[in-house]
Design an enzyme around this catalytic site. Structure first.
Site, PDB file in Angstrom:
ATOM      1  CG  ASN A 141      91.935 -50.224-123.652  1.00  0.00           C
ATOM      2  OD1 ASN A 141      92.705 -50.256-124.615  1.00  0.00           O
ATOM      3  ND2 ASN A 141      91.562 -49.100-123.089  1.00  0.00           N
ATOM      4  N   GLY A 216      99.019 -46.871-123.891  1.00  0.00           N
ATOM      5  CA  GLY A 216      99.167 -47.754-122.741  1.00  0.00           C
ATOM      6  C   GLY A 216      99.344 -46.973-121.465  1.00  0.00           C
ATOM      7  CB  SER A 217     100.320 -48.155-118.161  1.00  0.00           C
ATOM      8  OG  SER A 217     101.535 -48.801-118.491  1.00  0.00           O
ATOM      9  CD  GLU A 238      96.745 -40.682-127.872  1.00  0.00           C
ATOM     10  OE1 GLU A 238      96.102 -40.433-126.833  1.00  0.00           O
ATOM     11  OE2 GLU A 238      96.707 -39.951-128.870  1.00  0.00           O
ATOM     12  CB  CYS A 272      92.299 -44.122-122.000  1.00  0.00           C
ATOM     13  SG  CYS A 272      91.703 -43.902-123.676  1.00  0.00           S
TER      14      CYS A 272
END
Ligand code: NAP
Length: 464
Positions: A141, A216-217, A238, A272
């Site tokens: 992103n 990431g997720s 994160e 995020c």
């Protein structure tokens, strides 16, 4: 102990232009021998790199900053082609990467200064020593920024790094490797790995890798943190967020609405720390919603390379489809669509600027992260309920409060369970301030003094 590396079954990574759906590039995955070679190079580079003086490492980082600035147009163009970011946002991202390199080049000596601590010893103090080779697993992103905000402090602290970037931005990954090379970083200080997630798991199990950072997720976090835990290796996580944007009844509507639109729709909502849940006190809710819808409807979807475009495509068509399912499920459970709430007709990965009203528990827009241009409005009675709802999430990355009374805002901000609470300002990362989350948003910090110390051995020296 070194493992023998398996071949990947997926043979290449694809760079697909999200604005057109066209496959623009294919990058082959590394075979086992190539992964081993990069690991060996990283392990080999560490002793010399970590014993360089800080000023010498700083000189390399400053050159990286120079390279970023001189190549900014090309780097930005590549980012737009790979993940669809608006050109002006892409240029700003490159500039921020240069800033973080300069920042750590200038401040690492202070941040890593040994600290005397008075005890009964002749001398006792804390030293910050590098750890070794850190694996970085990164998202698409902010394909340069996410990497540099880890890389600049990690390298300044004397570590070396291996980068496993998201599979849809392989050319951005290569560009980062080239920047380091052009700046004179010794071979092995940054190794770019075009590998899949199974190969990444093997790399993390290798004894030459001492730590891992993931942006990431939650799903990826669970898998990587479990692996790191099994190996007893330090990790920084994160992860996702569902930041609250609390609008109190005394908020200034013009500036608040302007901020709301920027915070939710910049980067097509794929941030995020984007505001995701707009928690609005009843007394101001109708006025806020009316203006928010009017302002958001001005976001124009289009070609991200054109200046007049204000809403870019999502990075991948599958992500757009997933987002739409979350929106539809929210509507089925009672959310009221006020704007958009559908893919952009005829586009490969476009999603309209969208607003859902009357969002509540049990809906994806309330319970989950919506990683795209969809704002969820949650109406609440008063400040106390706003705080309760803001904390009623498994995430804890950021949050903001909007009010004419800064003191009141600060009191609310201090009650938010998150890593960063802003008053009358859009939540953003700043190289000087620590960044990270609590709860399922992860742990550990990046940026500022705290960020550079994450991948150090905080070592006590005691001389009796
Ligand atoms: P993602 O699917 O988790 O991917 C992130 C990275 O993890 C990619 O390199 C991906 O590789 C890898 N990965 C995915 N699944 C994995 C697994 N099971 N094991 C090992 N590695 C795995 O996330 P994304 O869709 O790229 O990014 C969006 C998410 O990142 C959002 O939740 C967002 O909030 C979060 N994010 C957090 C921050 C923060 O600072 N807290 C910043 C930005 C984004 P492949 O591409 O090869 O699958």
């Amino acid at each position: 102990m070194a493992e023998s590396f398996q071949e990947s079954t997926m043979k290449h990574q694809e760079s697909i232009n999200p604005a057109t759906g066209k496959v623009e590039h294919r990058v082959p995955l590394l075979d086992a021998a190539a992964v081993e070679a990069r690991l060996r190079a990283a392990a080999g580079a560490f002793p010399a790199w970590s014993s360089r003086r800080l000023e010498e490492r700083g000189a390399v980082l400053r050159k990286v900053a120079g390279e970023l600035r001189s190549r900014r147009e090309d780097l930005a163009q590549l980012m737009t082609a790979e993940m669809g970011k608006l050109r002006r946002e892409a240029l700003a991202e490159i500039d921020k990467c240069a800033t973080v390199c300069d920042h750590y080049a200038a401040h690492a000596a202070g941040y890593l200064q040994s600290e005397d601590i008075a005890t009964e010893a002749q001398r006792s103090y804390v030293r910050y020593e590098p750890l070794g080779c850190v694996l970085a697993v990164m998202p698409w992103n902010f394909p340069y920024w996410q990497v540099f905000r880890f890389l600049a402090p990690a390298l300044m602290a004397g570590n070396v790094a291996l980068l496993k970037h998201a599979s849809n931005v392989p050319r951005c990954a290569d560009a980062i490797g080239e920047l380091l090379q052009a700046a004179g970083a010794p071979e092995g200080v940054l190794g770019v790995l075009h590998i899949d997630n199974e190969q990444a798991a093997q790399v993390l199990r290798d004894d030459r890798v001492v730590a891992v950072t993931l942006t990431g997720s939650e799903r990826a976090g669970r898998s990587i943190a479990a692996n790191a835990g099994e190996q007893i290796k330090k990790c920084v996580m994160e992860l996702g967020g569902s930041d609250a944007f609390i609008v109190l009844e005394d908020a200034d509507l013009d500036s608040t609405v302007d901020a709301a639109v920027r915070s939710r729709f910049d980067n097509s909502g794929q941030t995020c720390i984007a505001a995701k849940r707009f928690i609005v006190v009843d007394a101001i809710a109708d006025a806020f919603v009316e203006r928010f819808v009017a302002a958001a409807s001005k976001r124009v979807y289009g070609d991200p390379t054109r200046e007049e475009t204000t809403l870019a495509p999502l990075a991948r068509a599958d992500l757009r489809d997933e987002l739409h399912k979350q929106v539809q499920a929210s509507i089925e459970r009672g959310a009221k669509p006020l704007l958009g709430c559908e893919p952009v007709a005829g586009s490969h990965a476009g999603y309209a600027a969208s607003i859902l009203d009357n969002v509540g528990p049990g809906m994806p827009a309330y319970d989950e992260e919506l990683f795209g241009p969809v704002a969820a409005i949650i109406r609440v009675r008063d400040e106390a309920e706003a705080v309760r709802v803001a904390n009623d999430t498994r995430y804890g990355l950021g949050g903001s409060v909007w009010t004419a009374d800064a003191q009141r805002g600060e009191a609310v901000a201090c009650q938010l369970q998150c890593g960063a609470a802003f008053v009358n300002a859009v939540v953003k990362s700043d190289v000087r301030l620590p960044f990270g989350g609590v709860k399922r948003s992860g742990y550990g910090r990046e940026l500022g003094v705290h960020g550079i110390r994450e991948f150090t051995n905080i070592k006590t020296v005691y001389v009796a």
